[in-house]
Write a protein that holds these residues in place. Structure first.
Motif, PDB file in Angstrom:
ATOM      1  N   PRO A  45       0.797  -1.408   0.010  1.00 43.20           N
ATOM      2  CA  PRO A  45       0.009  -0.236   0.117  1.00 43.20           C
ATOM      3  C   PRO A  45       0.928   1.342   0.021  1.00 43.20           C
ATOM      4  O   PRO A  45       0.302   2.245  -0.711  1.00 43.20           O
ATOM      5  N   ALA A  46       1.842   1.157   0.515  1.00 45.72           N
ATOM      6  CA  ALA A  46       2.739   2.426   0.650  1.00 45.72           C
ATOM      7  C   ALA A  46       3.518   2.707  -0.461  1.00 45.72           C
ATOM      8  O   ALA A  46       3.486   3.901  -1.122  1.00 45.72           O
ATOM      9  N   LEU A  47       3.699   1.558  -1.421  1.00 43.89           N
ATOM     10  CA  LEU A  47       4.545   1.722  -2.619  1.00 43.89           C
ATOM     11  C   LEU A  47       3.426   2.257  -3.427  1.00 43.89           C
ATOM     12  O   LEU A  47       3.795   3.169  -4.550  1.00 43.89           O
ATOM     13  N   LEU A  48       1.963   1.679  -3.534  1.00 43.47           N
ATOM     14  CA  LEU A  48       1.147   2.103  -4.449  1.00 43.47           C
ATOM     15  C   LEU A  48       0.685   3.453  -4.382  1.00 43.47           C
ATOM     16  O   LEU A  48       0.603   4.347  -5.205  1.00 43.47           O
ATOM     17  N   PHE A  49       0.365   4.025  -2.966  1.00 45.28           N
ATOM     18  CA  PHE A  49       0.062   5.301  -2.601  1.00 45.28           C
ATOM     19  C   PHE A  49       1.030   6.276  -3.128  1.00 45.28           C
ATOM     20  O   PHE A  49       0.628   7.499  -3.853  1.00 45.28           O
ATOM     21  N   ARG A  50       2.261   6.131  -2.851  1.00 45.52           N
ATOM     22  CA  ARG A  50       3.373   6.881  -3.058  1.00 45.52           C
ATOM     23  C   ARG A  50       3.497   7.129  -4.559  1.00 45.52           C
ATOM     24  O   ARG A  50       3.872   8.240  -5.149  1.00 45.52           O
ATOM     25  N   SER A  51       3.378   6.087  -5.612  1.00 45.48           N
ATOM     26  CA  SER A  51       3.758   5.926  -6.936  1.00 45.48           C
ATOM     27  C   SER A  51       2.710   6.889  -7.313  1.00 45.48           C
ATOM     28  O   SER A  51       2.793   7.688  -8.155  1.00 45.48           O
ATOM     29  N   VAL A  52       1.485   6.652  -7.124  1.00 41.75           N
ATOM     30  CA  VAL A  52       0.188   6.993  -7.690  1.00 41.75           C
ATOM     31  C   VAL A  52       0.160   8.828  -7.215  1.00 41.75           C
ATOM     32  O   VAL A  52      -0.105   9.590  -8.112  1.00 41.75           O
ATOM     33  N   ALA A  53       0.387   9.158  -5.972  1.00 46.01           N
ATOM     34  CA  ALA A  53       0.164  10.416  -5.645  1.00 46.01           C
ATOM     35  C   ALA A  53       1.297  11.414  -6.033  1.00 46.01           C
ATOM     36  O   ALA A  53       0.973  12.466  -6.349  1.00 46.01           O
TER      37      ALA A  53
END
Length: 311
Positions: A45-53
């Motif tokens: 989740p941290a990886l996906l959130f940071r990548s998208v944001a």
């Protein structure tokens, strides 16, 4: 080829370290399960959130590239589901997991570095976009489909409530949605939060691969190799061939974007599929073996594509 080996060897190294730790009992029995839960609920989740944001919407919304890659995913998923039903006579849960394996590539830890060295900075943005496409087009629908399949036989209202609750509480989907909100807002993440997310996100790949090695170390997997041929052909050959046909005859892309789309389609199965398989208890043995096998086979196949695309 040096770039490919430099990316693949560390991946195998992490798997081998986990395998050795499992065989020698360094972390005790069942250690892969808590490690996988950490990846599923925290690191990914941290990886996906940071990548998208951190990706501007203008870069995210390359509709021609998104359309090509999405059509490729859908086409290969349909082929995989048909093969599962007609040739392998598999149940719906196994068929869904096989379709995920046939389409979800290691675009983050193998594809992006490969694209960066082969085609430069512009290719990094396009390769990063496939990470988001994988999450939105594969992970979210697969989670919903698995939840629906798991709740067959219950009343419609109960099934709908369960699916909505499961999807809405899925940390991977929540991370994507929240990331899109931040991206649309146009604000950058505060430095302490971004640093925290970066540290957490950096653990996703290594932990998932190490946990995969741990899991494999305790399983007699040789009996599964006969069932892996179909998945390997779909992932390493059919997917890139379909994307190549799409950019050649249906949705033309400029040469760099076309090459990136084809290469990302040809990446081996990503370790994230094992997290999903282990989380829902669906053919984790076959999925873990398929990741190892397709990663090994991708060395010559990706090398061949790099040569072919450069001519």
């Amino acid at each position: 080829m040096d770039t490919l080996l430099n990316a693949v060897i560390p991946i195998f190294g992490l798997m081998a370290a986990g395998f050795a730790a499992g065989r020698f009992g360094v972390l005790g029995a069942g250690a892969s399960q808590p490690l996988n839960r950490f990846v599923f609920y925290c690191a990914l989740p941290a990886l996906l959130f940071r990548s998208v944001a951190s990706t501007p919407l203008a870069d995210v919304l390359r509709w021609d590239f998104i359309l090509v890659f999405t059509l490729g995913i859908v086409g290969v998923a349909v082929l995989s589901l048909a093969a599962s039903a007609l040739a392998l006579k598999e149940g719906i849960m196994a068929a869904l997991m096989r379709a995920v394996n046939a389409t979800y590539g290691n675009v983050g830890y193998l594809g992006i570095p490969l694209a960066a060295v082969a085609y430069g900075e512009r290719a990094v943005v396009a390769a990063g976009l496939t990470v988001l496409i994988n999450a939105v087009v594969i992970i979210a629908p697969a989670t919903a489909a698995v939840e629906i399949a798991a709740r067959r036989g219950a009343g419609k209202a109960h099934v709908l409530h369960g699916v909505v609750l499961a999807v809405a509480s899925n940390p991977l989907i929540l991370a994507i949605v929240l990331g899109l909100v931040i991206s649309a807002w146009g604000e950058t993440l505060p430095v302490p939060i971004d640093t925290f997310l970066s540290l957490m996100a950096d653990t996703a790949g290594p932990c998932a691969l190490f946990a995969l090695g741990l899991y494999v170390s305790g399983r007699p997997l040789t009996r599964l190799y006969g069932r892996l041929a179909l998945g390997a052909v779909l992932k390493l050959a059919a997917f890139p061939a379909l994307v190549w046909a799409l950019v050649a005859w249906v949705v033309p892309l400029d040469p760099v974007l076309a090459a990136v789309a084809i290469l990302m389609a040809a990446t081996p199965i990503g370790a994230g599929t094992f997290v999903l398989a282990e989380r829902y208890g669906i053919d984790a043995d076959e999925t873990s073996t398929a990741i190892v096998v397709t990663t090994a086979l991708s060395i010559p196949t990706l090398g061949f594509l790099l040569v072919l695309l450069s001519t």
